[in-house]
Design an enzyme around this catalytic site. Structure first.
Site, mmCIF file in Angstrom:
data_model
loop_
_atom_site.group_PDB
_atom_site.id
_atom_site.type_symbol
_atom_site.label_atom_id
_atom_site.label_comp_id
_atom_site.label_asym_id
_atom_site.label_seq_id
_atom_site.Cartn_x
_atom_site.Cartn_y
_atom_site.Cartn_z
ATOM 1 N N ASP A 249 17.905 -12.151 13.101
ATOM 2 C CA ASP A 249 18.656 -11.643 14.245
ATOM 3 C C ASP A 249 20.158 -11.766 13.836
ATOM 4 O O ASP A 249 21.040 -11.615 14.706
ATOM 5 C CB ASP A 249 18.503 -12.431 15.453
ATOM 6 C CG ASP A 249 17.054 -11.907 16.147
ATOM 7 O OD1 ASP A 249 16.677 -10.734 15.930
ATOM 8 O OD2 ASP A 249 16.518 -12.871 16.996
ATOM 9 N N GLU B 170 13.415 -21.498 19.905
ATOM 10 C CA GLU B 170 14.675 -20.538 20.175
ATOM 11 C C GLU B 170 15.155 -20.758 21.285
ATOM 12 O O GLU B 170 14.466 -20.237 22.152
ATOM 13 C CB GLU B 170 14.345 -19.164 19.516
ATOM 14 C CG GLU B 170 15.648 -18.323 19.540
ATOM 15 C CD GLU B 170 15.550 -16.822 19.285
ATOM 16 O OE1 GLU B 170 16.114 -16.125 18.978
ATOM 17 O OE2 GLU B 170 14.228 -16.393 20.239
ATOM 18 N N ASP C 77 3.692 -5.776 4.274
ATOM 19 C CA ASP C 77 2.438 -6.043 4.979
ATOM 20 C C ASP C 77 1.928 -7.566 4.711
ATOM 21 O O ASP C 77 2.498 -8.103 3.614
ATOM 22 C CB ASP C 77 1.303 -5.117 4.937
ATOM 23 C CG ASP C 77 1.336 -4.596 3.419
ATOM 24 O OD1 ASP C 77 1.343 -5.558 2.405
ATOM 25 O OD2 ASP C 77 1.308 -3.464 3.113
ATOM 26 N N ASN D 220 0.622 -1.346 0.064
ATOM 27 C CA ASN D 220 0.109 0.092 -0.144
ATOM 28 C C ASN D 220 0.715 1.137 0.059
ATOM 29 O O ASN D 220 0.295 2.378 0.253
ATOM 30 C CB ASN D 220 -1.094 0.104 1.035
ATOM 31 C CG ASN D 220 -0.274 -0.092 2.516
ATOM 32 O OD1 ASN D 220 0.940 -0.078 2.606
ATOM 33 N ND2 ASN D 220 -1.085 -0.245 3.617
ATOM 34 N N ASP E 260 5.053 -17.231 14.799
ATOM 35 C CA ASP E 260 5.805 -16.943 15.851
ATOM 36 C C ASP E 260 5.111 -16.979 17.096
ATOM 37 O O ASP E 260 4.273 -16.255 17.148
ATOM 38 C CB ASP E 260 6.715 -15.496 15.531
ATOM 39 C CG ASP E 260 8.211 -15.671 15.979
ATOM 40 O OD1 ASP E 260 8.488 -16.202 16.799
ATOM 41 O OD2 ASP E 260 9.159 -15.383 14.944
#
Length: 554
Positions: free
Chosen positions: A328, A254, A29, A23, A98
């Protein structure tokens, strides 16, 4: 060893903020991701791991969640999310979400209530303590620098935050909290998701009494007191009983600081906890005694030692996750390969090395086109809270050299992985028609998806072939691993064996041509090349710079 679909899968990680903006607001997004599903299908991946898209004030780019059952405004709506899930499933791909439950945002309604008074029903959802002698309750330091405690004058107590002060740690000792988390997980699974990647899940149990690190310093790294804590396996086994075991899903935890012994429990073959974990040992090989930002050269023999330990010690006892970069970590071709002269060749070598190991491979967005680290001129051009906290502590407060610290950021900073995905050679790499939230790497005109798809020898098609080979050859998934040429500082070579089948993988991690001799114990009469990043066919010929080859042998 049991055969499982998640062992045979290849996972692709999407960092939504940086993948595709639909957008023009400069932020990736959900609709942007949905628009690229055919691209992911063409690559051949099975599972999409979506970094957090939940409601969040974005202190740590979505890893600070204020509402676990709603979508962040930046990313769209729940209807957009439903469309994405349907689009993935229609193409035969799965979605792994996640799960961030070591901490929440300080704007989550649990915490808003918790800080109101000591007798609030939600008080015990978080970890509150009185100060000691006018200072923090203990001397633990936050992962993001500074104290792990924040004083709250409303109730004259401190709350624990192992990450940002806007990410208060949840108190897993509280049974009501655990039940709310399990209910939330069940809600997502019933919506049709296919699994969870669990953020720092091995930090959820803290040492009893929250003791200070001995030594008397005000701030000390307290990892021994909150990594792999006393009740962590009890909690994860309970989560498994209450939620995970009821669905046929993929789960990866993790787990910073986890050893192979820990992994045998977290990722046990009996399936009482998780399917696999992310280990960090191989990601710390270029960290000196001063930690992540104390950059030192890494050695191939050290990489061999770490990878071989995880391959052998988990054999028949657990399952490995395979990765060389993520949101990360810096870009693997810049860190472990050569992102200049041999960028394409070394990216293919690293992919070969990884995808032929035993475990489930993870591809991080842009890896499949060889995206590289970035070097922004100014600290202001970086976005990551970890980078800014470290820079303030070391340079502004500590007086360290600006250039030296910038050099460490260029090598290890998390924003290396977070620059927007490079789709084409138009402005901002085709990521957005607006101003991107983080600048695009200036090399996007050369390194982009359009160029990769137009070149039959591109890194993209090499990944496509690796994924296809994995689906066609059980030995790549289930074969046992053995290291050869143990002491070689330039060649990483190993075999995989399944029944009567054997394959050999040869990877040159140097920019020189290197000859080698195979051990006498490894004899064969025929060989068939499966893949390579040069046109070489002869198994025993010297390896060219960053060359990789894999053969089935008999």
């Amino acid at each position: 060893m049991q055969k499982k679909w998640w062992k045979e899968s290849v996972v692709y990680q999407i960092y939504p903020r940086s993948f595709m903006d639909s957008n023009g607001d400069g932020i990736g997004d959900l609709k942007g991701i949905t628009s690229k599903l055919d691209y992911l299908k063409q690559l051949g991946v099975d599972v999409i791991w979506l970094s957090p898209v939940y409601k969040s004030p974005n202190d740590d780019n979505g890893y600070d969640i204020s509402d676990y059952q709603n979508i962040m405004d930046d990313f769209g709506t729940m209807a957009d999310w439903d469309e994405l899930l349907a689009g993935l499933h229609a193409r035969g791909m799965k979605l792994m979400m996640d799960l961030v439950v070591n901490h929440s945002s300080d704007e989550h309604h649990w915490f808003v209530e918790s800080r109101k008074s000591k007798d609030n029903p939600y008080r015990d959802y978080y970890i509150w303590r009185k100060g000691k002698d006018g200072q923090e309750p203990n001397n633990w330091t936050s992962v993001f620098s500074g104290s792990a405690w924040e004083y709250d004058k409303e109730t004259d107590e401190y709350f624990l935050h192992l990450f940002s002060k806007k990410q208060p740690d949840l108190n897993w000792e509280n049974e009501n909290l655990r039940k709310e988390i399990y209910d939330m997980m069940t809600w997502w699974l019933d919506k049709g998701i296919d699994g969870f990647r669990m953020d720092v899940i091995n930090l959820i149990s803290k040492a009893e009494g929250l003791p200070s690190v001995p030594g008397g310093k005000r701030y000390e790294w307290g990892g021994d007191y909150f990594m792999n804590g006393p009740k962590v396996h009890d909690y994860i086994q309970e989560m498994n009983r209450e939620v995970l075991s009821k669905y046929d899903i993929i789960t990866v935890g993790e787990t910073p600081g986890a050893s192979t012994e820990d992994a045998k429990q977290y990722a046990n073959e009996e399936g009482t906890e998780l399917n696999m974990i992310f280990t960090f040992e191989h990601m710390d090989l270029d960290s000196g005694p001063g930690g992540k930002w104390d950059v030192k050269p890494w050695k191939l023999t050290d990489l061999k030692e770490v990878m071989t330990k995880w391959q052998k010690e988990l054999e028949d006892k657990g399952w490995n996750s395979l990765y060389l970069n993520n949101h990360d970590q810096p870009r693997m071709v810049s860190r472990l390969g050569d992102d200049q002269e041999y960028r394409v060749i070394s990216a293919k070598m690293l992919a070969t090395f990884l995808h032929f190991l035993q475990g489930t491979p993870y591809i991080y967005q842009g890896e499949e086109i060889g995206m590289t680290n970035v070097q922004f001129q100014s600290i202001e051009e970086y976005n990551d809270i970890e980078i800014h906290n470290m820079y303030r502590e070391k340079v502004i407060d500590g007086g360290e050299d600006h250039e030296k610290i910038m050099e460490a950021i260029y090598i290890k900073g998390r924003d290396n992985a977070r620059t927007p995905m490079q789709w084409d050679a138009t402005e901002h790499g085709g990521f957005t028609t607006g101003t991107p939230w983080l600048k695009v790497n200036p090399n996007y005109k050369e390194i982009n998806v359009n160029n990769a798809l137009a070149d039959e020898n591109s890194i993209f098609y090499f990944y496509q072939k690796l994924i296809k080979l994995r689906k066609e050859n059980d030995i790549i998934v289930y074969g046992s691993y053995d290291l050869i040429l143990d002491d070689d500082e330039k060649i990483y070579a190993y075999t995989r064996t399944l029944g009567e089948e054997k394959l050999i993988v040869l990877c040159n991690f140097s920019n020189e041509e290197v000859g080698f001799e195979l051990p006498d114990s490894l004899s064969f009469t025929t060989n068939r090349k499966l893949i390579g990043n040069y046109s070489t066919n002869e198994l025993l010929s010297p390896l060219k710079p960053y060359e990789a080859r894999a053969y089935l042998i008999k």
